[in-house]
Design a protein around this motif. Sequence first.
Motif, PDB file in Angstrom:
ATOM      1  N   GLY A 111       0.816  -1.212   0.000  1.00 10.29           N
ATOM      2  CA  GLY A 111       0.000   0.000   0.000  1.00 10.29           C
ATOM      3  C   GLY A 111       0.842   1.250   0.000  1.00 10.29           C
ATOM      4  N   GLY A 116      -1.552   2.178   2.194  1.00 12.71           N
ATOM      5  CA  GLY A 116      -0.894   1.386   3.219  1.00 12.71           C
ATOM      6  C   GLY A 116      -1.743   1.258   4.472  1.00 12.71           C
ATOM      7  N   ARG A 120      -3.073  -2.357   6.088  1.00 11.92           N
ATOM      8  CA  ARG A 120      -2.985  -2.784   7.483  1.00 11.92           C
ATOM      9  C   ARG A 120      -4.366  -3.122   8.035  1.00 11.92           C
ATOM     10  N   THR A 135       4.174  -1.138   3.424  1.00 12.10           N
ATOM     11  CA  THR A 135       3.575   0.179   3.250  1.00 12.10           C
ATOM     12  C   THR A 135       4.642   1.181   2.824  1.00 12.10           C
ATOM     13  N   SER A 138       3.232   5.598   4.465  1.00 13.56           N
ATOM     14  CA  SER A 138       1.833   5.558   4.900  1.00 13.56           C
ATOM     15  C   SER A 138       1.635   6.215   6.264  1.00 13.56           C
ATOM     16  N   SER A 181       7.398  -1.053   7.008  1.00 13.40           N
ATOM     17  CA  SER A 181       7.022   0.316   6.690  1.00 13.40           C
ATOM     18  C   SER A 181       8.224   1.027   6.071  1.00 13.40           C
ATOM     19  N   SER A 195       4.994   7.564   9.831  1.00 16.92           N
ATOM     20  CA  SER A 195       5.103   6.292   9.119  1.00 16.92           C
ATOM     21  C   SER A 195       5.863   5.241   9.918  1.00 16.92           C
TER      22      SER A 195
END
Length: 268
Positions: A111, A116, A120, A135, A138, A181, A195
């Motif tokens: 994502g 993102g 999740r 992600t 995000s 992430s 993030s």
Amino acid sequence: MQAHTFIEPPSRLLRWLEARAAGEFAATIAAWPLLRLAPRGDGHAVLVLPGLMAGDGSTRLLRRYLGELGYDAHGWGQGRNLGPRPGVREAMLDRLDRLHAASGRKVSLVGWSLGGAYARALALRRPDAVRNVVTLGSPIAGDARSTRVHRVYAWASGQPGAAPAGPPPWRPVPDDVPATSVFSRSDGVVAWRASLQPEGPLAENVEVVGSHIGLGVHAPVLYVIADRLAQPEDGWQRFAAPWPLRALYPDPRRAGRRDRDQMESASP
């Protein structure tokens, strides 16, 4: 309910530096033959979710790359991402369920930005169907004010009064689902601290240098995604760049005490 955490949005200078995305895209095209040397996939399905106001066109290069590595890559198929409007969550769950049922295998989720946060949320709803979550820049901590687009989010999602609160302040994933992430301290749209997720046995933060708009077309990011998706289901290991590429990924050990404290404060 947990209180919202306010994290300062990116500066105006970083917002103007988002113009770097064009150069990042060009550099990725030039590096394409080298990117194809990344770890190969095993054919499992990957669902790629776009950012706010973007659609599947924005993730076409990423999906093409994953396809060339051997993955069964899919867009989200809902047109432009206008936020969590009625029916969006249900449509994403349906798409995930169909991909899972068609192959009989878990699906990886990638994502970008708001996508993102969606990824999740999907992992929380369908942990048995999700293999991995990656992600890109995000907003997974803080609130919508930690971004430079919170007013756009409020308008697009049809929630004009929701700008200060935005989405939930924390978006965890199940403890048994690996989560990576990818963030950039020079992100001009989403505050990089927003993030960060707490590090854990299956949770990591990987830093790159680049723009927010270019994250999905930036060569170092594409390599991270390929490396993460290639991890075996029962043998996930933290990201470690091969030595020729280490200069592309800032050493997290250089982070100061303030950064570590911020990561710890992001824990729910």
